[in-house]
Design an enzyme around this catalytic site. Structure first.
Site, PDB file in Angstrom:
ATOM      1  N   LYS A   1       2.357 -36.053 -33.835  1.00 42.64           N
ATOM      2  CA  LYS A   1       0.910 -36.214 -33.706  1.00 42.64           C
ATOM      3  C   LYS A   1       0.346 -34.941 -33.113  1.00 42.64           C
ATOM      4  O   LYS A   1       1.065 -34.196 -32.429  1.00 42.64           O
ATOM      5  CB  LYS A   1       0.597 -37.371 -32.756  1.00 42.64           C
ATOM      6  CG  LYS A   1      -0.777 -37.949 -32.928  1.00 42.64           C
ATOM      7  CD  LYS A   1      -0.798 -38.904 -34.093  1.00 42.64           C
ATOM      8  CE  LYS A   1      -2.054 -39.674 -34.263  1.00 42.64           C
ATOM      9  NZ  LYS A   1      -1.869 -40.830 -35.150  1.00 42.64           N
TER      10      LYS A   1
HETATM   11  N1  GLU Z   1      -3.345 -40.811 -38.674  1.00 38.93           N
HETATM   12  C1  GLU Z   1      -2.796 -41.854 -39.474  1.00 38.93           C
HETATM   13  C2  GLU Z   1      -1.907 -42.753 -38.615  1.00 38.93           C
HETATM   14  O1  GLU Z   1      -2.062 -42.843 -37.413  1.00 38.93           O
HETATM   15  C3  GLU Z   1      -2.126 -41.323 -40.732  1.00 38.93           C
HETATM   16  C4  GLU Z   1      -1.001 -40.368 -40.495  1.00 38.93           C
HETATM   17  C5  GLU Z   1      -0.472 -39.703 -41.772  1.00 38.93           C
HETATM   18  O2  GLU Z   1      -0.952 -40.019 -42.844  1.00 38.93           O
HETATM   19  O3  GLU Z   1       0.425 -38.892 -41.612  1.00 38.93           O
HETATM   20  O4  GLU Z   1      -1.076 -43.449 -39.117  1.00 38.93           O
END
Ligand code: GLU
Length: 413
Positions: free
Chosen positions: A106
């Site tokens: 993240k």
């Molecule tokens: N931000 C989204 C999540 O928390 C998508 C992450 C992604 O597609 O890599 O799952």
């Protein structure tokens, strides 16, 4: 004001309880719970008026036992290392739960993007991506959108990366379709949420048709979830955004509300529904409450006022661990974030595969594959829940941790 829940202490607590449940080896537990790598960067920004600002950016790579690190990048004032750490760990469990070949990561910048001009936002996004360039890669770490980031920002990221490394569409997902984004990606988290609500209704012998649904947060996830649930026959009786909520016991006209929201960038001023506050919306009597905004909105201080049968966590971490325990004791069924909102990263995976294949799938194909993944994960979680006689959250973590632990062991150290 939401209490901050996306902190490592909260996710550690969930991890440890699930690790106990499956009897995970102490040493493996230590390895799996600590992030593999953490990068903190300074992101300078030349403002339009010529002045200089400096922001803090982060990318945390939690675990890659099952494949490249994967997860979004959020732009929000409250972003800090601890939050990004906890969200990176959630991504590891989420990708494992839907069984896609990724780990978890993240990132984010501590910034309020609403205070930036479009050109400032572009400069900041590009500068951040350049700063994390040394640790990302199409087979290494693949970012995506999250809170306050969108396909346009992914396009800038891809372009910036391409200037250094050559054209690499698979370096980010959630791109505009014109640049190699997947059909169906934009709606995927909301679609997945609706699929999970449908499966939950079946599991609990509830009828989705005519069910009363409340959606807190009407951004990308909440609005698509509302749209699909409305199509499935549910009555969306209340929705909210940062400016407040709307309530109509007969059900809001969701297609019209979506149009209003697209035009005005808020649900405020919509012709239908009684205005209610952001606190009140959580107390509306309903079958399904769907928190679809930020973490920590349901906590110890407000949990007793809730009036719903089921909570479907479309946001990451909307229920704090103490509130979760209270809800479990009360028999309120909580469907966890790592299951509910996994549709986004699942279609991100499909996007990445299409980029690697240099081939575009039809939207029907994407949606059918998403449906399969979500339903399979749901059934794995519900059978774990029954066999261990536990909450759905613990069951989801147990399925995911077990998968990651197996890959970790097979690889060896
Ligand atoms: N931000 C989204 C999540 O928390 C998508 C992450 C992604 O597609 O890599 O799952």
């Amino acid at each position: 004001m939401a209490k901050k829940v996306n902190n490592k202490k909260a996710s550690d607590d969930q991890f440890n309880r699930a690790a106990d449940l499956i009897g995970l080896d102490e040493k493996i537990r230590l390895s799996l719970n600590v992030p593999d790598r953490e990068l903190m960067v300074e992101v300078p920004l030349r403002k339009d008026d010529g002045s200089l600002e400096s922001y803090r950016g982060y990318r945390v790579q939690h675990n890659n036992s099952r494949g490249p690190f994967k997860g979004g990048i959020r732009f929000h004032e409250e972003v800090d290392l601890d939050e990004v750490r906890s969200l990176a760990a959630l991504m590891t469990w989420k990708t494992a739960l839907v069984d896609i070949p990724y780990g978890g990561g993240k990132g984010g910048i501590s910034v309020d993007p609403s205070k930036l001009s479009p050109l400032e936002l572009e400069r900041l996004s590009r500068r951040f991506f350049r700063a994390i360039n040394p640790i990302i890669g199409v087979n290494r770490d693949i970012p995506a959108p999250d809170v306050n980031t969108n396909p346009q920002i992914m396009a800038w990221f891809m372009d910036e990366y391409g200037m250094i490394n050559g054209h690499t569409p698979g370096i980010v997902t959630g791109k505009p379709v014109e640049l190699g984004g997947s059909l169906g990606r934009n709606a995927a988290t909301g679609r997945g949420t609706a699929i999970i609500a449908r499966e939950t209704a079946n599991l609990l012998n509830m009828n989705l048709d005519g069910a009363k649904v409340v959606i807190q947060g009407f951004g990308n996830v909440g609005s698509f979830a509302g749209n699909f649930l409305n199509e499935m026959g549910s009555k969306i009786i209340a929705v909210s955004d940062v400016n407040g909520g709307l309530f109509d016991p007969e059900g809001l006209d969701i297609p019209l509300l979506i149009k209003h929201n697209e035009k005005n960038k808020t649900i405020k001023g919509f012709s239908q529904g009684k205005a209610i506050s952001n606190d009140e919306i959580l107390n509306v009597e309903c079958d399904f409450l769907i928190p679809a905004a930020l973490g920590g909105v349901i906590h110890k201080m407000n949990v007793d006022k809730l009036n719903c049968k089921v909570i479907i966590e479309a946001a990451n971490g909307p229920v704090t661990p103490p509130a979760d325990d209270i809800l479990f004791k009360k028999g309120v069924h909580v469907v966890p974030d790592i299951l509910t909102n996994a549709g986004g990263v699942t279609v991100s995976y499909f996007e990445w595969v299409q980029n690697l294949q240099q081939f575009q799938w039809s939207e029907d194909e994407v949606n059918a594959k998403l449906e399969d993944k979500m339903v399979a994960a749901f059934h794995e979680v519900s059978s774990m829940m029954k066999s261990k006689d536990t909450s759905m959250r613990m069951a989801a973590f147990a399925v995911a941790i077990d998968r990651v632990a197996k890959s970790f062991e097979l690889r060896g150290v």
